[in-house]
Design a protein around this motif. Structure first.
Motif, PDB file in Angstrom:
ATOM      1  N   GLY A  24      48.230-115.654  24.865  1.00  0.00           N
ATOM      2  CA  GLY A  24      47.112-115.146  25.667  1.00  0.00           C
ATOM      3  C   GLY A  24      46.291-114.141  24.880  1.00  0.00           C
ATOM      4  O   GLY A  24      45.056-114.198  24.877  1.00  0.00           O
ATOM      5  N   ALA A  25      46.968-113.242  24.162  1.00  0.00           N
ATOM      6  CA  ALA A  25      46.267-112.205  23.390  1.00  0.00           C
ATOM      7  C   ALA A  25      45.450-112.846  22.267  1.00  0.00           C
ATOM      8  O   ALA A  25      44.318-112.429  22.001  1.00  0.00           O
ATOM      9  CB  ALA A  25      47.260-111.199  22.822  1.00  0.00           C
ATOM     10  N   LEU A  26      46.009-113.880  21.641  1.00  0.00           N
ATOM     11  CA  LEU A  26      45.298-114.568  20.559  1.00  0.00           C
ATOM     12  C   LEU A  26      44.028-115.252  21.099  1.00  0.00           C
ATOM     13  O   LEU A  26      42.954-115.137  20.507  1.00  0.00           O
ATOM     14  CB  LEU A  26      46.225-115.607  19.908  1.00  0.00           C
ATOM     15  CG  LEU A  26      45.626-116.394  18.749  1.00  0.00           C
ATOM     16  CD1 LEU A  26      45.395-115.481  17.549  1.00  0.00           C
ATOM     17  CD2 LEU A  26      46.533-117.552  18.344  1.00  0.00           C
TER      18      LEU A  26
ATOM     19  N   GLY B 259      57.250-112.960  25.955  1.00  0.00           N
ATOM     20  CA  GLY B 259      56.513-112.453  24.795  1.00  0.00           C
ATOM     21  C   GLY B 259      55.628-113.528  24.183  1.00  0.00           C
ATOM     22  O   GLY B 259      54.498-113.266  23.771  1.00  0.00           O
ATOM     23  N   TYR B 260      56.135-114.752  24.149  1.00  0.00           N
ATOM     24  CA  TYR B 260      55.387-115.877  23.579  1.00  0.00           C
ATOM     25  C   TYR B 260      54.084-116.089  24.355  1.00  0.00           C
ATOM     26  O   TYR B 260      53.006-116.224  23.766  1.00  0.00           O
ATOM     27  CB  TYR B 260      56.265-117.130  23.645  1.00  0.00           C
ATOM     28  CG  TYR B 260      55.621-118.397  23.143  1.00  0.00           C
ATOM     29  CD1 TYR B 260      55.755-118.794  21.819  1.00  0.00           C
ATOM     30  CD2 TYR B 260      54.885-119.217  23.997  1.00  0.00           C
ATOM     31  CE1 TYR B 260      55.165-119.958  21.359  1.00  0.00           C
ATOM     32  CE2 TYR B 260      54.293-120.386  23.552  1.00  0.00           C
ATOM     33  CZ  TYR B 260      54.441-120.754  22.238  1.00  0.00           C
ATOM     34  OH  TYR B 260      53.853-121.911  21.788  1.00  0.00           O
TER      35      TYR B 260
ATOM     36  N   VAL C  16      52.030-113.071  33.434  1.00  0.00           N
ATOM     37  CA  VAL C  16      51.827-113.372  32.011  1.00  0.00           C
ATOM     38  C   VAL C  16      51.331-114.814  31.836  1.00  0.00           C
ATOM     39  O   VAL C  16      50.509-115.092  30.952  1.00  0.00           O
ATOM     40  CB  VAL C  16      53.109-113.085  31.181  1.00  0.00           C
ATOM     41  CG1 VAL C  16      54.135-114.200  31.290  1.00  0.00           C
ATOM     42  CG2 VAL C  16      52.762-112.849  29.726  1.00  0.00           C
ATOM     43  N   GLY C  17      51.804-115.719  32.691  1.00  0.00           N
ATOM     44  CA  GLY C  17      51.320-117.104  32.652  1.00  0.00           C
ATOM     45  C   GLY C  17      49.851-117.150  33.029  1.00  0.00           C
ATOM     46  O   GLY C  17      49.046-117.815  32.377  1.00  0.00           O
TER      47      GLY C  17
ATOM     48  N   ILE D  69      64.095-112.005  34.157  1.00  0.00           N
ATOM     49  CA  ILE D  69      63.285-111.840  32.945  1.00  0.00           C
ATOM     50  C   ILE D  69      64.132-111.332  31.769  1.00  0.00           C
ATOM     51  O   ILE D  69      63.798-111.564  30.607  1.00  0.00           O
ATOM     52  CB  ILE D  69      62.075-110.906  33.212  1.00  0.00           C
ATOM     53  CG1 ILE D  69      61.051-111.029  32.085  1.00  0.00           C
ATOM     54  CG2 ILE D  69      62.511-109.482  33.433  1.00  0.00           C
ATOM     55  CD1 ILE D  69      59.731-110.406  32.379  1.00  0.00           C
ATOM     56  N   ALA D  70      65.250-110.672  32.078  1.00  0.00           N
ATOM     57  CA  ALA D  70      66.107-110.126  31.018  1.00  0.00           C
ATOM     58  C   ALA D  70      66.550-111.218  30.046  1.00  0.00           C
ATOM     59  O   ALA D  70      66.663-110.977  28.837  1.00  0.00           O
ATOM     60  CB  ALA D  70      67.320-109.447  31.641  1.00  0.00           C
ATOM     61  N   ASN D  71      66.771-112.435  30.580  1.00  0.00           N
ATOM     62  CA  ASN D  71      67.211-113.531  29.709  1.00  0.00           C
ATOM     63  C   ASN D  71      66.033-114.370  29.194  1.00  0.00           C
ATOM     64  O   ASN D  71      66.246-115.350  28.503  1.00  0.00           O
ATOM     65  CB  ASN D  71      68.161-114.464  30.477  1.00  0.00           C
ATOM     66  CG  ASN D  71      69.301-113.698  31.088  1.00  0.00           C
ATOM     67  OD1 ASN D  71      69.843-112.796  30.461  1.00  0.00           O
ATOM     68  ND2 ASN D  71      69.653-114.033  32.328  1.00  0.00           N
TER      69      ASN D  71
END
Lengths: 343, 227
Positions: A325-327, A319-320, A239-240, A311-313
């Motif tokens: 990235g999507a933006l 999500g951020y 994701v990064g 990742i659970a925590n």
């Protein structure tokens, strides 16, 4: 001869102004000045530290009396046992846990996340000041410091290196590549074929993600540091890589040529790297850093690598990064459709 | 009509660009678009190629609207003035990449290499080639997908006499294959030798559209281009 050299020098300066490289000369000193202002904390005494004390631990009475009297600058949290203290430390609800040092009478052992950090320095300084006020100079109350992170300074530096790599690919390599393709009209040549614009964009972002993955893999192989929670780690690297690659492609679209893309890349690279990487050493920077996408990557990578987090925590941070990235991807697609700066 | 252009417009600062322009083109025409620098020739070409989006107006090629890029690129090939190839890769790599993207079999790459006398250069990097050779590769790449309309922006710009002659031969061969060709030019001899129709743009407006014979006898030629 001198006249020619002068003319050529002036011409080079004009080129530097034209391709915006000169902006770095202004930007870097200004940025360093602002960062130094934020790192230097003149009011260290005003910052309260939160210390965990373990119930039923036999602390020296004069120490406890002094600590209780200094309630303004040392906030005491009582924990049931060391396990609870470690948990609160990991959750960053406290800055350190004080234990009785069994090897030395009337002295304490400080347990912190990381020895070389701003919080550790503040704790030690405050206790030295308290001790000086209470009893003058004697042997230091805190006679030993233990850190929770294992692997020594090399492993602790790993998240910073990873952040550097991801930002280097995202903010330096990709914008220059996109700008080069625009400058040489290679994108337009590719768009003369029946490929979709979005396919070109996805390919660029995937390139960035693959470069990120290879660079980080090499870093692990060469350093010999393993990862406990591999799926969580991979999820954040992916994701990064996506976030900063999409960001990099977007920056490339804002530039007409490679030179300006490199300049713009550095303008984004430094403010993303330094506040996050230095946040351990500065209270003010640690307050600003979470506003940056780079910190939302650096923090979780540090947690996963050094504190065995999962990742659970860390779903908010994940999500951020995905959202940013999507933006950036969406904005790039608009600029690509409009053939922005590609006439 | 193969191409229908209606009120196609693109204006930049200082009134440069293309004023509303309309015309139609039959299949197999070889059209020279003539005009001074800044007359709007390249803007027209780039709009027909989909490189620039028009401010207004509409154009269709074989009934397909310009904005439908995915379909238009199958019909139109554009050869820009400056070859836009991947410099650091070989001739063959460039052609194969585009053949793949055009979904054309790789055997077509060999055909193009042969047709354009590029076989001995297939393993040369683009950056080592002369401008004339680069232009040949560029045209070859455009022809990979066998488009029915070809647009050439200043195809002989920067080429020496021999290479210019070679390019004329190529254009004639392509035209003989039944393709519709647009090319922009400054050179009267180019227009005389090749074109079947002349369009003159001046300050972004279409001021002449007719045969080469009419053009060279017209006031437009006398006023604007004759020495």
């Amino acid at each position: 001869m001198i006249r020619n050299i002068l003319i050529l020098t002036l011409n080079d300066l004009a080129i530097a102004i034209k391709n915006k490289s000169i902006y770095l000369i202004i930007f870097i000193p200004f940025f360093v000045f602002v960062t130094l202002k934020l790192i230097d904390s003149p009011s260290i005494d005003e910052i309260p530290v939160k210390i965990g004390f373990i119930q039923n631990e036999n602390y020296a009475p004069e120490i406890m009396l002094t600590v209780k009297a200094a309630g303004q600058i040392i906030k005491v949290t009582w924990v049931q046992d060391l396990q609870e203290g470690v948990q609160l430390l990991k959750e960053k609800k406290i800055d350190g846990v004080l234990l009785r040092n069994t090897n030395k009478r009337d002295s304490l052992k400080l347990l912190v996340l990381k020895k070389e950090s701003f919080h550790t320095i503040v704790i030690v300084e405050k206790f030295l000041a308290l001790q000086k006020a209470a009893e003058g100079y004697r042997d230091a109350w805190i006679s030993d410091i233990e850190e929770l992170y294992d692997g020594g300074i090399q492993r602790q530096a790993l998240p910073t290196w990873i952040l550097m790599l991801v930002l280097l690919i995202g903010f330096i390599i990709l914008p220059a590549q996109v700008a080069e393709e625009k400058e040489k009209r290679l994108i337009l040549a590719l768009l003369q074929t029946p490929i979709r614009e979005v396919e070109w964009l996805i390919a660029k972002v995937l390139t960035g993600m693959l470069l990120t993955l290879v660079a980080i893999l090499l870093l692990h192989i060469l350093s010999g540091f393993g990862v406990v929670h591999v799926p969580s780690y991979m999820a954040f690297i992916a994701v990064g890589g996506f976030c900063f690659s999409a960001f990099g492609v977007f920056l490339g679209f804002l530039c007409r040529n490679q030179a300006s893309a490199r300049t713009l890349g550095v303008v984004f690279y430094l403010p993303h790297l330094l506040p996050s990487a230095l946040s351990d050493f500065s209270q003010q920077l640690s307050a600003i850093a979470p506003l940056l996408p780079s910190y939302q990557f650096y923090g979780p990578v540090k947690t996963i690598l050094l504190e065995e987090g999962t990742i659970a925590n860390l779903s908010f941070e994940w999500g951020y990064l995905l959202l940013v990235g999507a933006l950036a991807f969406y904005l790039s697609s608009i600029l690509l459709k409009k053939r922005w700066l590609m006439k | 009509m193969q191409i229908e252009v209606e009120e196609l417009t693109k204006l930049y600062d200082l009134k440069r660009g293309l004023q509303p322009t309309s015309f139609s083109v039959k299949k197999g025409e070889l059209i020279a678009v003539v005009g001074h620098n800044g007359a709007g020739k390249s803007t027209l070409m780039k709009m027909l190629a989909g490189w620039i989006l028009p401010d207004n107006g509409q154009a269709t090629i074989d009934g397909i609207v310009l904005r439908n890029r995915m379909a238009v690129v199958e019909k139109v090939g554009f050869v820009p003035e400056i070859p836009n190839l991947f410099d650091f890769f070989t001739v063959e790599y460039n052609l194969k990449l585009f053949a793949y993207l055009f979904r054309t079999p790789f055997s077509r790459v060999d055909e193009v290499l042969r047709e354009f006398n590029l076989l001995s250069f297939r393993n040369n990097k683009i950056q080592t080639l002369s401008k004339g050779l680069k232009q040949r590769v560029n045209i070859g790449r455009t022809l990979l997908a066998n488009p029915s309309v070809l647009l050439f922006d200043e195809p002989t710009s920067g080429l020496d006499f021999e290479m210019t002659k070679e390019l004329y031969r190529l254009l004639k061969n392509i035209h003989d294959d039944g393709k519709t060709i647009f090319f922009t030019s400054h050179r009267p001899e180019e227009i005389k030798t090749l074109a079947t129709r002349i369009m003159v743009l001046h300050d972004g407006s279409l001021i002449f559209d007719g045969s080469p014979k009419d053009y060279f006898q017209s006031e437009v030629y006398v006023n604007l281009y004759a020495l």
